[in-house]
Design a protein around this motif. Structure first.
Motif, PDB file in Angstrom:
ATOM      1  N   ASP A  40      93.329   2.323  81.832  1.00  9.22           N
ATOM      2  CA  ASP A  40      93.579   3.024  80.570  1.00  9.22           C
ATOM      3  C   ASP A  40      92.292   3.424  79.855  1.00  9.22           C
ATOM      4  O   ASP A  40      92.087   3.097  78.684  1.00  9.22           O
ATOM      5  CB  ASP A  40      94.507   2.169  79.696  1.00  9.22           C
ATOM      6  N   HIS A  75      91.588   6.527  79.231  1.00  7.24           N
ATOM      7  CA  HIS A  75      92.088   7.503  78.270  1.00  7.24           C
ATOM      8  C   HIS A  75      90.995   8.412  77.702  1.00  7.24           C
ATOM      9  O   HIS A  75      90.928   8.628  76.478  1.00  7.24           O
ATOM     10  CB  HIS A  75      92.869   6.805  77.144  1.00  7.24           C
ATOM     11  N   ASP A 124      95.729   6.250  84.006  1.00  6.47           N
ATOM     12  CA  ASP A 124      95.507   6.782  82.666  1.00  6.47           C
ATOM     13  C   ASP A 124      94.003   6.923  82.419  1.00  6.47           C
ATOM     14  O   ASP A 124      93.462   6.482  81.401  1.00  6.47           O
ATOM     15  CB  ASP A 124      96.201   5.953  81.573  1.00  6.47           C
ATOM     16  N   HIS A 169      99.994   9.247  82.106  1.00  7.99           N
ATOM     17  CA  HIS A 169      99.348  10.358  81.395  1.00  7.99           C
ATOM     18  C   HIS A 169      98.677  11.314  82.380  1.00  7.99           C
ATOM     19  O   HIS A 169      98.748  12.533  82.205  1.00  7.99           O
ATOM     20  CB  HIS A 169      98.311   9.829  80.383  1.00  7.99           C
ATOM     21  N   HIS A 174      99.592   1.411  88.256  1.00  4.34           N
ATOM     22  CA  HIS A 174      99.406   1.613  86.810  1.00  4.34           C
ATOM     23  C   HIS A 174     100.388   0.756  86.009  1.00  4.34           C
ATOM     24  O   HIS A 174      99.986  -0.079  85.208  1.00  4.34           O
ATOM     25  CB  HIS A 174      99.550   3.091  86.449  1.00  4.34           C
ATOM     26  N   HIS A 205      98.678  -0.111  81.794  1.00  4.32           N
ATOM     27  CA  HIS A 205      99.786   0.539  81.092  1.00  4.32           C
ATOM     28  C   HIS A 205     100.152  -0.110  79.754  1.00  4.32           C
ATOM     29  O   HIS A 205     100.441   0.581  78.801  1.00  4.32           O
ATOM     30  CB  HIS A 205     101.006   0.598  82.022  1.00  4.32           C
ATOM     31  N   HIS A 220      98.070  -1.989  78.003  1.00  5.84           N
ATOM     32  CA  HIS A 220      96.812  -2.107  77.245  1.00  5.84           C
ATOM     33  C   HIS A 220      96.594  -3.531  76.740  1.00  5.84           C
ATOM     34  O   HIS A 220      95.863  -3.738  75.769  1.00  5.84           O
ATOM     35  CB  HIS A 220      96.757  -1.113  76.075  1.00  5.84           C
TER      36      HIS A 220
HETATM   37 ZN    ZN Z   1      97.674   3.987  78.813  1.00  2.00          ZN
END
Ligand code: ZN
Length: 243
Positions: free
Chosen positions: A9, A11, A37, A64, A117, A153, A155
Motif C-alpha cells: 500500500d 499508494h 496498491d 487500486h 494484496h 489491503h 493498512h
Molecule cells: Zn490500500
C-alpha cells in the motif's frame, strides 16, 4: 538473497517510499517485495512505479492498481478513491500502465512465501483483525505454500497464526509457534493505525526473522504533491494523523 524489505500500500506516496527504501538499504535489504496498491491516493504514481521497476521489485496487483487499468469496477470505491483512480489513469505513462496491467494477483517466492494484496483467493477481500484463519490456511495450502502468506489491503501491520494475533507496531516477532503465518507489513503511503510514520517489514528468508519498522518521512511534501495534482484534500489531511 536472504534479507528482503516487504512493502505494501505505497499508494503513490513518493516521500514515504523514498524514506522506506533508505531505511531498507541501511539495514541491508537486498530485494523489495511489494504487496499491491502501488498507486491510488497519492500524487506521484509514475515516480513510485519507476523506483520499483528500477529496483526490480517483486510486485503483485492491488485493487487500486487493478481499477486504474480497468480490471476492477470503481463503483465499489468511495468518491475520493475513485477520483484518485481516474486521475492516476490519465497521468500514468504508457510504460507504467503496461507494467501495472502485467502484474499478477499473487506470487509464490522461494516455494514457501505467498504474496497477495487482500486474501489468498481475492485481491479485494480484507483479512481484518479477528478473521478466522482456518479457511485462509486451506486456501494457502491449495496454492502450494504451507508457511507464510504476506498480504496488505487493511493498512494494519499484523502477524497471525490460527491461535494468536500480534499487532506489529515495531520490533521483532518470533515465528517459532505453529504456522502457517499471515503477515501484513502495514502501509507505506497511508498508514491507518494512528501512527503516521511509514510502515514496512524486514524478512530474513533463511532465519525466518521478521521485524516491523516505522520511519518518519516528509508528510508535508506528500501533502503538497496531492494538492498540486488537484486530488481531494482529504487524501492529504489523513496522512498526518495516520488514518
Ligand atoms: Zn490500500
Amino acid at each position: 538473497m536472504s534479507v528482503v524489505a516487504i512493502l505494501s500500500d505505497i499508494h503513490a506516496n513518493l516521500p514515504a517510499l523514498e524514506a522506506v527504501l533508505g531505511d531498507a538499504d541501511r539495514l541491508g535489504c537486498e530485494k523489495i517485495w511489494s504487496l499491491g496498491d502501488q498507486v491510488g491516493y497519492g500524487g506521484s504514481p509514475n515516480k513510485c512505479l519507476d523506483l520499483l521497476r528500477e529496483r526490480d521489485a517483486v510486485c503483485v496487483m492491488g485493487n487500486h492498481d487493478a481499477a486504474v487499468v480497468n480490471l476492477e469496477d470503481v463503483r465499489w470505491f468511495n468518491s475520493n478513491a475513485r477520483a484518485a483512480v481516474e486521475w492516476t489513469r490519465l497521468n500514468l505513462t504508457g510504460e507504467n500502465l503496461e507494467y501495472l496491467v502485467g502484474l499478477p494477483d499473487s506470487r509464490v517466492v522461494h516455494g514457501h512465501h505467498l504474496l497477495v494484496h487482500g486474501a489468498p483467493d481475492n485481491r479485494s477481500r480484507y483479512l481484518l483483525p479477528g478473521v478466522d484463519l482456518f479457511n485462509e490456511a486451506c486456501l494457502l495450502e491449495a496454492s502450494g505454500v504451507a508457511e507464510m502468506c504476506f498480504y496488505g489491503h487493511t493498512h494494519l501491520p499484523m502477524v497471525s497464526n490460527q491461535e494468536k494475533t500480534w499487532q506489529g507496531s515495531a520490533g521483532m516477532v518470533d515465528l517459532s509457534a505453529d504456522g502457517p503465518y499471515f503477515i501484513n507489513p502495514g502501509s507505506v503511503g497511508q498508514p491507518r493505525d494512528n501512527n503516521p510514520n511509514a510502515a514496512w517489514l524486514l524478512l530474513d528468508t533463511v532465519t525466518r526473522r521478521i521485524e516491523f519498522h516505522r520511519v518518519a518521512y516528509d508528510i508535508e511534501r506528500a501533502e503538497s504533491l496531492i494538492h498540486a495534482a488537484g486530488l481531494p484534500g482529504r487524501l492529504a489531511e489523513r496522512l498526518g494523523c495516520g488514518q
